[in-house]
Design an enzyme around this catalytic site. Structure first.
Site, short mmCIF file in Angstrom:
data_model
loop_
_atom_site.label_atom_id
_atom_site.label_comp_id
_atom_site.label_asym_id
_atom_site.label_seq_id
_atom_site.Cartn_x
_atom_site.Cartn_y
_atom_site.Cartn_z
N ARG A 1 17.54 7.42 -8.18
CA ARG A 1 18.23 8.41 -9.08
C ARG A 1 18.91 7.72 -10.26
O ARG A 1 19.99 8.71 -10.59
CB ARG A 1 19.24 9.49 -8.08
CG ARG A 1 18.44 9.91 -6.80
CD ARG A 1 17.53 11.19 -7.22
NE ARG A 1 17.17 11.94 -6.03
CZ ARG A 1 17.61 13.26 -5.82
NH1 ARG A 1 18.69 13.67 -6.45
NH2 ARG A 1 17.16 13.85 -4.78
N ARG B 1 21.94 13.50 -13.38
CA ARG B 1 23.06 14.38 -13.72
C ARG B 1 24.28 13.48 -14.21
O ARG B 1 25.22 13.88 -14.73
CB ARG B 1 23.39 15.23 -12.70
CG ARG B 1 22.60 16.47 -12.50
CD ARG B 1 22.71 17.04 -11.45
NE ARG B 1 22.19 16.49 -10.30
CZ ARG B 1 22.13 16.77 -8.97
NH1 ARG B 1 22.61 17.91 -8.64
NH2 ARG B 1 21.84 15.98 -8.04
N ARG C 1 18.51 18.59 -19.91
CA ARG C 1 18.24 19.33 -18.93
C ARG C 1 18.70 21.01 -19.17
O ARG C 1 18.33 21.95 -19.02
CB ARG C 1 19.20 19.15 -17.69
CG ARG C 1 19.08 19.73 -16.64
CD ARG C 1 17.52 19.87 -15.82
NE ARG C 1 17.67 20.74 -14.43
CZ ARG C 1 17.65 21.88 -14.45
NH1 ARG C 1 17.44 22.75 -15.73
NH2 ARG C 1 17.73 22.59 -13.32
N ASP D 1 10.04 14.91 -8.89
CA ASP D 1 10.66 15.20 -7.68
C ASP D 1 9.60 15.07 -6.49
O ASP D 1 8.16 15.14 -6.75
CB ASP D 1 11.15 16.65 -7.69
CG ASP D 1 12.38 16.59 -6.55
OD1 ASP D 1 13.49 16.02 -6.94
OD2 ASP D 1 11.98 17.00 -5.51
N TYR E 1 11.00 19.70 4.33
CA TYR E 1 11.72 20.72 3.32
C TYR E 1 10.49 21.84 3.31
O TYR E 1 11.03 23.11 3.11
CB TYR E 1 11.41 20.18 1.97
CG TYR E 1 12.89 19.18 1.56
CD1 TYR E 1 14.07 19.76 1.52
CD2 TYR E 1 12.69 17.81 1.89
CE1 TYR E 1 15.31 18.83 1.35
CE2 TYR E 1 14.00 17.02 1.74
CZ TYR E 1 15.01 17.53 1.38
OH TYR E 1 16.32 16.66 1.38
O1 CP3 Z 1 15.19 8.49 -9.32
C1 CP3 Z 1 15.11 9.09 -10.23
O2 CP3 Z 1 15.89 8.86 -11.40
C2 CP3 Z 1 13.86 9.77 -10.57
C3 CP3 Z 1 13.75 11.21 -10.25
C4 CP3 Z 1 13.96 11.63 -8.68
C5 CP3 Z 1 14.71 12.91 -8.36
N1 CP3 Z 1 14.44 13.25 -7.35
C6 CP3 Z 1 15.05 13.85 -9.50
C7 CP3 Z 1 16.03 14.99 -9.13
C8 CP3 Z 1 13.52 11.39 -7.51
C9 CP3 Z 1 12.90 9.87 -7.16
C10 CP3 Z 1 13.86 12.08 -6.56
C11 CP3 Z 1 13.48 11.96 -5.14
C12 CP3 Z 1 13.75 13.13 -4.06
N2 CP3 Z 1 13.88 14.49 -4.33
C13 CP3 Z 1 14.14 12.93 -2.75
C14 CP3 Z 1 14.12 11.46 -2.12
C15 CP3 Z 1 15.31 10.44 -2.43
C16 CP3 Z 1 16.61 11.21 -2.01
O3 CP3 Z 1 17.50 11.49 -2.62
O4 CP3 Z 1 16.89 11.10 -0.48
C17 CP3 Z 1 14.48 14.29 -2.08
C18 CP3 Z 1 15.20 14.36 -0.66
C19 CP3 Z 1 14.34 15.19 -3.31
C20 CP3 Z 1 14.45 16.36 -2.94
C21 CP3 Z 1 15.37 17.26 -3.81
N3 CP3 Z 1 15.41 17.24 -5.31
C22 CP3 Z 1 16.63 17.80 -3.48
C23 CP3 Z 1 17.21 17.85 -1.99
C24 CP3 Z 1 17.40 18.21 -4.72
C25 CP3 Z 1 18.84 18.79 -4.77
C26 CP3 Z 1 19.94 17.88 -4.27
C27 CP3 Z 1 20.18 16.93 -5.61
O5 CP3 Z 1 20.18 15.86 -5.68
O6 CP3 Z 1 20.41 17.93 -6.53
C28 CP3 Z 1 16.49 17.75 -5.85
C29 CP3 Z 1 16.85 17.79 -7.16
C30 CP3 Z 1 16.87 16.63 -8.20
N4 CP3 Z 1 15.96 15.80 -8.30
C31 CP3 Z 1 17.65 16.47 -9.15
C32 CP3 Z 1 17.16 15.26 -9.83
C33 CP3 Z 1 17.72 14.75 -11.09
C34 CP3 Z 1 18.86 17.50 -9.64
C35 CP3 Z 1 18.33 18.68 -10.30
C36 CP3 Z 1 18.86 19.05 -11.80
O7 CP3 Z 1 19.13 18.00 -12.36
O8 CP3 Z 1 18.98 20.21 -11.94
#
Ligand code: CP3
Length: 351
Positions: free
Chosen positions: A32, A36, A45, A82, A158
């Protein structure tokens, strides 16, 4: 280390580590790392209506991928996208409510299941491949490019709950009640993931990481059926189609069950989570595979002396073999930029 064939260095430290080469200073990237905690991400964003729209905009997603490289000079870029683009491409729309995480129409029974597409619509994912091409054309030569997908179990959890839950109880219950249906869903996700990752590789990623973020909630037999076997099916098929690709498996919470991946030639590295013991993993995992990890994201949030001490402990613990420095889970949005700078300084100069 018989399974590690040292080769001439590739010019990319992450690829060398994935070839089993030990380095005096391990390469580093962070799960990640785009997101943010970066002010430049938050600013961009704010200009898009929704997170999914952001993921499917090659211009914004490629810029988000490159932001942490420009700011910190990590050794790898990870594609900005994602894991939930796969349900979207199967006909189960995904949205993200502000501060609430993902929302999908849940799968409660066979009728909901039958509404899904049998195959993913690769057309929906076209912007992701375009993002890969855009990033590839701008990436510094020494920086490796990592693509990814969610593991079938994690994505399915999910899809069934329709949202994040503390323990993925809805999907576990569904799998016990309807094992045949669940097995069909997992098979579909295996096929979808192989096709999706193959296209990412053809567009330019060199490494892929498979995120099984929820592997840890399953009992042994379910772990074997829904995590280990499906992930190995993906890694074998992908390696057969794209022999040059390197594969990192992050099976969070798998603990000692990680040994199930050790004899598998199609897996190049194992991601360790925050709770994995460094000394146990060095003795039992790193002797066969490159390890990645596993700093507690909360230590990075805390910063200061606690951070330096913990980073040094991990560096020392994994100094005998191939290691990619990373967190044990994703970086927390409240993490100060200066703490990431201190982390990089400690990993790169601190030995
Ligand atoms: O790693 C990176 O920088 C690349 C981008 C990336 C995102 N999600 C961007 C994201 C990657 C590799 C993921 C993987 C992801 N997404 C996983 C597996 C890794 C982990 O953390 O366990 C999972 C379970 C998800 C599903 C997901 N996406 C959730 C549960 C959420 C909400 C919780 C949260 O962290 O906000 C997201 C949203 C998300 N994915 C954001 C980002 C930058 C935040 C949303 C935003 O910026 O508005």
């Amino acid at each position: 280390m018989a399974s590690h064939l040292p080769s001439a260095t590739s010019g990319k430290p992450i690829l060398d580590a994935l070839s089993g080469i030990r380095q005096s200073k391990p390469p580093i990237w962070l799960m990640r790392q785009a997101g943010r905690y970066l002010p430049e991400y938050r600013a961009m964003r704010a200009q898009s209506r929704s997170f999914m729209e952001f993921c499917f905009s090659p211009k914004m997603a490629s810029e988000a991928t490159l932001q942490p490289i420009k700011r910190f000079g990590f050794d790898a870029a990870i594609l900005f996208s994602d894991i939930l683009v796969i349900p979207e491409a199967m006909g189960q729309p995904v949205s993200f409510e502000q501060g609430e995480g993902p929302r999908l129409a849940p799968i409660n029974d066979s009728q909901d299941f039958l509404r899904l597409r049998d195959e993913i619509d690769l057309e929906v994912l076209e912007p992701v491949f375009e993002t890969v091409e855009l990033v590839k054309s701008q990436l510094p030569a020494e920086v490796a490019f990592i693509g990814f997908c969610g593991a079938p179990w994690t994505v399915a959890s999910y899809m069934i709950a329709g949202k994040g839950t503390p323990d993925q109880a809805p999907a576990r219950l569904f799998a016990y009640r309807y094992p045949d249906l669940f097995s069909r869903l997992i098979d579909r996700l295996v096929r979808a993931s192989v096709n999706y990752l193959e296209r990412q590789v053809r567009a330019g990623v060199e490494v892929v990481q498979i995120f099984d973020s929820w592997a840890g909630v399953l009992p042994d037999r379910e772990f074997e059926k829904w995590c280990l076997q499906p992930v190995l099916s993906i890694t074998r098929q992908l390696k057969a189609r794209c022999p040059g690709v390197r594969i990192i498996v992050f099976s969070r919470g798998a603990k000692t069950r990680l040994v199930g991946f050790l004899e598998e030639a199609s897996v190049d590295a194992l991601g360790l989570d925050t709770s994995d013991s460094v000394s146990w993993s060095a003795r039992n995992i790193q002797v066969k595979k490159t390890v990645q990890g596993n700093l507690d994201p909360l230590v990075l949030l805390a910063g200061g002396e606690a951070l330096v001490v913990e980073v040094s402990r991990i560096l020392d613990g994994f100094s005998a073999g191939p290691h990619i420095f990373n967190l044990g889970h994703g970086i927390l949005p409240a993490t100060p930029i200066e703490h990431v700078e201190l982390l990089l300084k400690t990993v790169r100069d601190g030995r």
